[in-house]
Design a protein around this motif. Structure first.
Motif, PDB file in Angstrom:
ATOM      1  N   THR A 199       0.952  -1.061  -0.004  1.00  0.00           N
ATOM      2  CA  THR A 199       0.097  -0.045  -0.088  1.00  0.00           C
ATOM      3  C   THR A 199       0.973   1.309  -0.189  1.00  0.00           C
ATOM      4  O   THR A 199       1.916   1.323   0.826  1.00  0.00           O
ATOM      5  N   ALA A 229       1.406   5.418  -0.295  1.00  0.00           N
ATOM      6  CA  ALA A 229       0.860   6.871  -0.233  1.00  0.00           C
ATOM      7  C   ALA A 229       1.771   7.933  -0.356  1.00  0.00           C
ATOM      8  O   ALA A 229       2.825   7.905  -0.382  1.00  0.00           O
ATOM      9  N   ALA A 263      -2.489  11.462  -0.738  1.00  0.00           N
ATOM     10  CA  ALA A 263      -3.369  10.203  -1.663  1.00  0.00           C
ATOM     11  C   ALA A 263      -2.599   9.346  -1.230  1.00  0.00           C
ATOM     12  O   ALA A 263      -1.449   9.064  -0.994  1.00  0.00           O
ATOM     13  N   ILE A 323      -3.016   4.349  -2.528  1.00  0.00           N
ATOM     14  CA  ILE A 323      -3.504   3.497  -3.380  1.00  0.00           C
ATOM     15  C   ILE A 323      -3.288   2.225  -2.674  1.00  0.00           C
ATOM     16  O   ILE A 323      -1.946   1.896  -2.071  1.00  0.00           O
ATOM     17  N   SER A 324      -4.033   1.227  -2.717  1.00  0.00           N
ATOM     18  CA  SER A 324      -3.822  -0.188  -2.490  1.00  0.00           C
ATOM     19  C   SER A 324      -2.965  -0.901  -3.516  1.00  0.00           C
ATOM     20  O   SER A 324      -2.415  -0.437  -4.274  1.00  0.00           O
ATOM     21  N   GLY A 380      -4.249  -1.517  -6.514  1.00  0.00           N
ATOM     22  CA  GLY A 380      -4.494  -0.413  -7.527  1.00  0.00           C
ATOM     23  C   GLY A 380      -5.851  -0.165  -7.455  1.00  0.00           C
ATOM     24  O   GLY A 380      -6.310   0.902  -8.166  1.00  0.00           O
ATOM     25  N   THR A 417      -8.187   3.954  -3.948  1.00  0.00           N
ATOM     26  CA  THR A 417      -7.615   5.085  -3.950  1.00  0.00           C
ATOM     27  C   THR A 417      -8.186   5.929  -2.807  1.00  0.00           C
ATOM     28  O   THR A 417      -9.758   5.769  -2.462  1.00  0.00           O
ATOM     29  N   TYR A 436      -8.104  10.043  -1.430  1.00  0.00           N
ATOM     30  CA  TYR A 436      -7.613  11.512  -1.523  1.00  0.00           C
ATOM     31  C   TYR A 436      -7.865  12.324  -0.070  1.00  0.00           C
ATOM     32  O   TYR A 436      -8.958  12.459   0.145  1.00  0.00           O
ATOM     33  N   THR A 491      -4.454  12.906  -9.081  1.00  0.00           N
ATOM     34  CA  THR A 491      -4.710  11.252  -9.308  1.00  0.00           C
ATOM     35  C   THR A 491      -3.463  10.358  -8.970  1.00  0.00           C
ATOM     36  O   THR A 491      -2.522  10.795  -9.337  1.00  0.00           O
ATOM     37  N   ILE A 492      -3.898   9.708  -8.139  1.00  0.00           N
ATOM     38  CA  ILE A 492      -2.743   8.703  -7.818  1.00  0.00           C
ATOM     39  C   ILE A 492      -3.035   7.266  -8.707  1.00  0.00           C
ATOM     40  O   ILE A 492      -3.958   6.782  -8.872  1.00  0.00           O
ATOM     41  N   SER A 493      -2.005   6.636  -9.096  1.00  0.00           N
ATOM     42  CA  SER A 493      -1.929   5.246  -9.843  1.00  0.00           C
ATOM     43  C   SER A 493      -0.715   4.395  -9.694  1.00  0.00           C
ATOM     44  O   SER A 493       0.239   4.936  -9.215  1.00  0.00           O
ATOM     45  N   LYS A 494      -1.013   3.366 -10.223  1.00  0.00           N
ATOM     46  CA  LYS A 494       0.142   2.478  -9.872  1.00  0.00           C
ATOM     47  C   LYS A 494       0.413   1.644 -10.992  1.00  0.00           C
ATOM     48  O   LYS A 494      -0.542   1.019 -11.776  1.00  0.00           O
TER      49      LYS A 494
END
Length: 121
Positions: free
Chosen positions: A29, A31, A45, A47-48, A51, A54, A56, A65-68
């Motif tokens: 996880t 952040a 923010a 994200i697990s 993915g 999410t 915020y 926007t958080i992404s992986k």
């Protein structure tokens, strides 16, 4: 002890965009936190590990926007329509497993060195 690495900080004008990257194992996880001068480090923010989840902080909803990409072991923070209050040192943090919502710094085991983001007016 895993050391995370952040990339992509710098100077940006208000209203502009910036993307931060963090190299972190896909099993974590992850952040982003930020810390303004003289202030505490606060959650931005998260994200697990999969993915699919999410979260915020209210002031960045709709702008960040958080992404992986688990194939690359990378996590990204896309920052759009930034403002001067987004200025600070941004830290990537990771934890093996779920964290509380909203997370605090105590929920994370591994941290990057921090990267500076400065928004000019």
């Amino acid at each position: 002890q895993e050391q995370l690495a952040e990339f992509g900080g710098g100077l940006v004008q208000a209203g502009g965009s910036l993307r931060l990257s963090c190299a972190a194992s896909s099993t974590y996880t992850v952040a982003w936190f930020r810390q303004a001068p003289g202030k505490e480090r606060l959650f931005v923010a998260g994200i697990s590990w999969s993915g699919t989840g999410t979260l915020y902080e209210d002031s960045v909803k709709g702008r960040f926007t958080i992404s992986k990409d688990n194939n690359k072991d990378m996590v990204y923070l896309q920052m759009d329509n930034v403002n001067t209050e987004d200025t600070g040192t941004y830290y990537c943090a990771a934890h093996q497993g779920p964290v509380r919502e909203p997370p605090t710094t105590q929920d994370f085991d591994f941290w990057g060195q921090g990267i500076q983001v400065t928004v000019s007016s």
